[in-house]
Scaffold this active site. Structure first.
Site, PDB file in Angstrom:
ATOM      1  N   CYS A 171      -9.836   9.377  -3.382  1.00 25.97           N
ATOM      2  CA  CYS A 171     -10.134   8.651  -2.147  1.00 25.97           C
ATOM      3  C   CYS A 171      -9.855   7.168  -2.382  1.00 25.97           C
ATOM      4  O   CYS A 171      -9.530   6.747  -3.493  1.00 25.97           O
ATOM      5  CB  CYS A 171     -11.564   8.911  -1.686  1.00 25.97           C
ATOM      6  SG  CYS A 171     -12.823   7.896  -2.472  1.00 25.97           S
ATOM      7  N   CYS A 187      -0.626 -11.308   6.906  1.00 22.63           N
ATOM      8  CA  CYS A 187       0.570 -11.533   7.718  1.00 22.63           C
ATOM      9  C   CYS A 187       0.605 -12.982   8.216  1.00 22.63           C
ATOM     10  O   CYS A 187       1.663 -13.517   8.516  1.00 22.63           O
ATOM     11  CB  CYS A 187       0.594 -10.563   8.896  1.00 22.63           C
ATOM     12  SG  CYS A 187       0.533  -8.856   8.367  1.00 22.63           S
TER      13      CYS A 187
HETATM   14 ZN   LIG Z   1     -13.340   8.744  -4.584  1.00 20.11          ZN
END
Ligand SMILES: [Zn+2]
Length: 339
Positions: A171, A187
């Protein structure tokens, strides 16, 4: 039943063997949520709607400006003149592209108090945001709910994408236990080239279509630099056995009750989103008229209060342009909108 004629809308996509009619049917039954509708978001939304996803929910807190038009492919000069919210302008354009797709526009800032509602029912979540705060929140939500999401980012000539499938892949917090510290390139400071946002959006939607059609994806981190010409494929990063999020299931970002006002990517501005309260924009326009040049429509009110520009949304959220100081922004909000 899908139309069988050779010239049906999705014929070229279905003729691609690994996707086929079954894949098309699954894509057509899917519900996708897109957080952020800037350069990455508009390009992803366009590809997804053309591919025939069933339902696309576009969530964005911002409005169209002329400096967006260089890379945000769903918007035009009229949208910028009208100051339309990006989600609304994108949904209008996409309705002309493919009227079979239900496109829902939500003018909102993703935060811990509304994320359940905003992502409800989505089988896939796409990242068109520009900040780690929102990405950590999305990652917590996706892991808790077991929904795949695709992390995307771009600045300058460089960008990356990584599909995250909870329970199967690393993750975001396996990769970054904490948000990167210090000043990050944005940006605003580094600029951004349209070819890199278009490239990353295309790669992410490739992963999205495979996930939706087949339920699987190669969880590769892909980085692209359209200036140096370097493209890298990095094997799936390993899961962190101690990950606070996907192993220990401590969702600290979802439980964050309050957040500080944050600076936006792409301009000298601060967003105030501490309070959620319905505002009558027509009434506010009348009150501000003696002090400011005011323009209002049903989606937003914009007031020029030299040297600042204040944009207020019906849910009480505001963007104050002309400063990066949260204190100054708070003070302007308190003076002109009310505390
Ligand atoms: Zn994780």
């Amino acid at each position: 039943m899908l139309p069988e004629t050779d010239d049906s809308r999705y014929s070229r996509q279905m003729r691609f063997g690994p996707l086929g009619e079954d894949g098309q049917r699954r894509i057509g039954a899917s519900r996708v949520a897109l957080a952020g509708c800037g350069a990455l978001g508009t390009a992803m939304a366009d590809l997804l709607v053309r591919a025939g996803v069933g339902h696309l929910r576009i969530i964005d807190r911002d409005f169209v400006e002329s400096s967006n038009l260089q890379r945000q492919v769903l918007f035009d000069e009229a949208d910028a003149r009208e100051g339309l919210p990006k989600a609304v302008a994108a949904a209008r354009r996409l309705a002309q592209v493919n009227s079979d797709v239900v496109v829902e526009a939500l003018v909102a800032d993703v935060n811990p108090s509304n994320i359940d509602e905003l992502f409800e029912g989505a089988s896939l979540i796409l990242d068109g945001t520009d900040n780690f705060e929102t990405r950590f929140l999305m990652n917590d939500y996706a892991v808790r709910e077991g929904r795949p999401w695709i992390y995307c980012a771009a600045v300058g000539s460089y960008g990356l994408k990584l599909p995250i499938v909870p329970g199967r892949t690393a993750c975001l917090r396996c990769l970054y236990p904490e948000a990167p510290g210090g000043a990050q390139p944005t940006c605003e400071t580094e600029g951004v080239l349209a070819p890199v946002t278009a490239s990353i959006a295309a790669l992410a939607v490739g992963d999205a279509l495979k996930l939706l059609a087949s339920g699987t994806v190669e969880a590769r981190l892909t980085t692209v630099d359209v200036w140096s010409g370097e493209i890298r494929q990095i094997d799936p990063p390993a899961r962190d056995a101690q990950c606070e999020c996907c192993v220990r299931r401590e969702f600290v970002h979802l439980s964050g009750a309050r957040r500080a006002p944050i600076s936006l990517c792409g301009r000298n501005a601060v967003q105030i989103h501490e309070r959620s309260r319905p505002l009558d924009l027509a009434d506010l326009a009348r009150r501000l008229a003696p002090f400011a040049t005011v323009r209002a429509n049903e989606f937003a009110l914009r007031a020029h209060i030299d040297p600042y520009e204040l944009t207020v949304f019906p849910d009480g959220r505001a963007i104050i342009k002309g400063t990066t100081d949260p204190g100054v922004a708070r003070s302007i909000y308190a003076r002109f909108v009310g505390a």
